[in-house]
Design a protein around this motif. Structure first.
Motif, PDB file in Angstrom:
ATOM      1  N   HIS A  85       0.815  -1.214   0.000  1.00  0.00           N
ATOM      2  CA  HIS A  85       0.000   0.000   0.000  1.00  0.00           C
ATOM      3  C   HIS A  85       0.853   1.271   0.000  1.00  0.00           C
ATOM      4  N   GLY A  86       1.994   1.208  -0.629  1.00  0.00           N
ATOM      5  CA  GLY A  86       2.845   2.387  -0.740  1.00  0.00           C
ATOM      6  C   GLY A  86       3.333   2.918   0.586  1.00  0.00           C
ATOM      7  N   GLY A  87       3.515   2.049   1.540  1.00  0.00           N
ATOM      8  CA  GLY A  87       3.990   2.464   2.861  1.00  0.00           C
ATOM      9  C   GLY A  87       2.881   2.861   3.812  1.00  0.00           C
ATOM     10  N   ALA A  88       1.640   2.894   3.329  1.00  0.00           N
ATOM     11  CA  ALA A  88       0.506   3.256   4.187  1.00  0.00           C
ATOM     12  C   ALA A  88       0.122   2.062   5.054  1.00  0.00           C
ATOM     13  N   GLY A  89      -0.418   2.357   6.201  1.00  0.00           N
ATOM     14  CA  GLY A  89      -0.875   1.321   7.111  1.00  0.00           C
ATOM     15  C   GLY A  89      -1.734   1.941   8.192  1.00  0.00           C
ATOM     16  N   PHE A  90      -1.902   1.225   9.273  1.00  0.00           N
ATOM     17  CA  PHE A  90      -2.761   1.673  10.360  1.00  0.00           C
ATOM     18  C   PHE A  90      -1.932   2.386  11.421  1.00  0.00           C
ATOM     19  N   CYS A  91      -2.230   3.667  11.612  1.00  0.00           N
ATOM     20  CA  CYS A  91      -1.590   4.449  12.668  1.00  0.00           C
ATOM     21  C   CYS A  91      -2.518   4.468  13.888  1.00  0.00           C
ATOM     22  N   THR A  92      -2.192   5.244  14.881  1.00  0.00           N
ATOM     23  CA  THR A  92      -2.931   5.232  16.140  1.00  0.00           C
ATOM     24  C   THR A  92      -4.428   5.451  15.954  1.00  0.00           C
ATOM     25  N   GLU A  93      -4.810   6.474  15.226  1.00  0.00           N
ATOM     26  CA  GLU A  93      -6.235   6.761  15.048  1.00  0.00           C
ATOM     27  C   GLU A  93      -6.949   5.618  14.338  1.00  0.00           C
ATOM     28  N   GLU A  94      -6.316   5.074  13.315  1.00  0.00           N
ATOM     29  CA  GLU A  94      -6.927   3.960  12.582  1.00  0.00           C
ATOM     30  C   GLU A  94      -7.035   2.720  13.463  1.00  0.00           C
ATOM     31  N   ARG A  95      -6.014   2.479  14.259  1.00  0.00           N
ATOM     32  CA  ARG A  95      -6.041   1.328  15.170  1.00  0.00           C
ATOM     33  C   ARG A  95      -7.219   1.431  16.124  1.00  0.00           C
ATOM     34  N   GLU A  96      -7.387   2.627  16.696  1.00  0.00           N
ATOM     35  CA  GLU A  96      -8.485   2.834  17.636  1.00  0.00           C
ATOM     36  C   GLU A  96      -9.833   2.635  16.952  1.00  0.00           C
ATOM     37  N   GLN A  97      -9.966   3.142  15.732  1.00  0.00           N
ATOM     38  CA  GLN A  97     -11.218   2.988  14.999  1.00  0.00           C
ATOM     39  C   GLN A  97     -11.502   1.516  14.692  1.00  0.00           C
ATOM     40  N   LEU A  98     -10.472   0.778  14.311  1.00  0.00           N
ATOM     41  CA  LEU A  98     -10.665  -0.648  14.017  1.00  0.00           C
ATOM     42  C   LEU A  98     -11.077  -1.420  15.267  1.00  0.00           C
ATOM     43  N   CYS A  99     -10.435  -1.140  16.380  1.00  0.00           N
ATOM     44  CA  CYS A  99     -10.798  -1.822  17.632  1.00  0.00           C
ATOM     45  C   CYS A  99     -12.227  -1.478  18.049  1.00  0.00           C
ATOM     46  N   GLU A 100     -12.598  -0.206  17.944  1.00  0.00           N
ATOM     47  CA  GLU A 100     -13.958   0.206  18.277  1.00  0.00           C
ATOM     48  C   GLU A 100     -14.969  -0.467  17.347  1.00  0.00           C
ATOM     49  N   TYR A 101     -14.614  -0.579  16.082  1.00  0.00           N
ATOM     50  CA  TYR A 101     -15.489  -1.220  15.111  1.00  0.00           C
ATOM     51  C   TYR A 101     -15.721  -2.694  15.472  1.00  0.00           C
ATOM     52  N   ILE A 102     -14.672  -3.395  15.823  1.00  0.00           N
ATOM     53  CA  ILE A 102     -14.793  -4.804  16.210  1.00  0.00           C
ATOM     54  C   ILE A 102     -15.719  -4.924  17.423  1.00  0.00           C
ATOM     55  N   ASP A 103     -15.512  -4.078  18.417  1.00  0.00           N
ATOM     56  CA  ASP A 103     -16.340  -4.077  19.620  1.00  0.00           C
ATOM     57  C   ASP A 103     -17.799  -3.794  19.268  1.00  0.00           C
ATOM     58  N   ARG A 104     -18.056  -2.739  18.494  1.00  0.00           N
ATOM     59  CA  ARG A 104     -19.432  -2.367  18.147  1.00  0.00           C
ATOM     60  C   ARG A 104     -20.124  -3.449  17.319  1.00  0.00           C
ATOM     61  N   THR A 105     -19.392  -4.030  16.391  1.00  0.00           N
ATOM     62  CA  THR A 105     -19.986  -5.075  15.550  1.00  0.00           C
ATOM     63  C   THR A 105     -20.398  -6.267  16.395  1.00  0.00           C
ATOM     64  N   LEU A 106     -19.534  -6.679  17.305  1.00  0.00           N
ATOM     65  CA  LEU A 106     -19.891  -7.784  18.201  1.00  0.00           C
ATOM     66  C   LEU A 106     -21.115  -7.416  19.038  1.00  0.00           C
ATOM     67  N   SER A 107     -21.101  -6.206  19.595  1.00  0.00           N
ATOM     68  CA  SER A 107     -22.215  -5.755  20.440  1.00  0.00           C
ATOM     69  C   SER A 107     -23.522  -5.723  19.669  1.00  0.00           C
ATOM     70  N   GLU A 108     -23.473  -5.245  18.419  1.00  0.00           N
ATOM     71  CA  GLU A 108     -24.685  -5.180  17.601  1.00  0.00           C
ATOM     72  C   GLU A 108     -25.266  -6.559  17.309  1.00  0.00           C
ATOM     73  N   HIS A 109     -24.432  -7.577  17.439  1.00  0.00           N
ATOM     74  CA  HIS A 109     -24.893  -8.941  17.183  1.00  0.00           C
ATOM     75  C   HIS A 109     -25.096  -9.729  18.481  1.00  0.00           C
ATOM     76  N   GLY A 110     -25.281  -8.996  19.566  1.00  0.00           N
ATOM     77  CA  GLY A 110     -25.680  -9.621  20.813  1.00  0.00           C
ATOM     78  C   GLY A 110     -24.574 -10.107  21.728  1.00  0.00           C
ATOM     79  N   VAL A 111     -23.329  -9.823  21.387  1.00  0.00           N
ATOM     80  CA  VAL A 111     -22.228 -10.232  22.257  1.00  0.00           C
ATOM     81  C   VAL A 111     -22.022  -9.149  23.317  1.00  0.00           C
ATOM     82  N   ASP A 112     -22.041  -9.542  24.565  1.00  0.00           N
ATOM     83  CA  ASP A 112     -21.756  -8.623  25.667  1.00  0.00           C
ATOM     84  C   ASP A 112     -20.235  -8.571  25.797  1.00  0.00           C
ATOM     85  N   VAL A 113     -19.638  -7.596  25.123  1.00  0.00           N
ATOM     86  CA  VAL A 113     -18.180  -7.523  25.037  1.00  0.00           C
ATOM     87  C   VAL A 113     -17.554  -7.284  26.402  1.00  0.00           C
ATOM     88  N   ALA A 114     -18.177  -6.458  27.222  1.00  0.00           N
ATOM     89  CA  ALA A 114     -17.629  -6.204  28.557  1.00  0.00           C
ATOM     90  C   ALA A 114     -17.593  -7.488  29.375  1.00  0.00           C
TER      91      ALA A 114
END
Length: 134
Positions: A85-114
């Motif tokens: 990807h031409g040296g592009a990748g996931f930096c801090t903000e992207e990492r946080e967004q990806l982790c939040e996305y994983i959490d929200r997606t699980l939660s939306e499908h009934g997983v109690d992530v906490a």
């Protein structure tokens, strides 16, 4: 359904281009290649596979949920580290967004992530940490 992080990244690039065109942002401050299309497409594909898998989970065991998380994280690791990807990748903000996305997606499908995380003795923000390189 939660918007995927690449949707936000695409919107940011459009807004940045508008600001440059309007003269409200110095072109030297715009990072046009921050999110190359190859990175966006690969990330979308990994997240789509994750969503598809989460949709199949019906009253899943903790093990099944963590295996699903592991697969998406390993896919994202490969995308971030593949050098395609031409040296592009996931930096801090992207990492946080990806982790939040994983959490929200699980939660939306009934997983109690906490509760899932608590049973493992970790914080919900740490559910990806075991496998995450990005």
């Amino acid at each position: 359904m939660t918007n995927r992080p690449p949707d936000h990244w695409r919107a940011w690039m459009v807004e940045t281009a508008r600001e440059v065109e309007a003269g409200t942002l110095d072109p030297g401050c715009a990072v046009a290649d921050l999110y190359p299309e190859s990175l966006l497409r690969a990330t979308d594909a990994a997240l789509q596979a994750f969503e598809d898998e989460v949709c199949t989970l019906r009253e899943p065991s903790d093990k099944a949920v963590f295996e699903t998380v592991e697969r998406v994280v390993l896919s994202l690791n490969a995308i971030d580290g593949d050098g395609q990807h031409g040296g592009a990748g996931f930096c801090t903000e992207e990492r946080e967004q990806l982790c939040e996305y994983i959490d929200r997606t699980l939660s939306e499908h009934g997983v109690d992530v906490a509760a899932l995380a608590a049973r493992r003795g970790i914080d919900r923000a740490e559910i990806t940490d075991r496998w995450r390189d990005w």
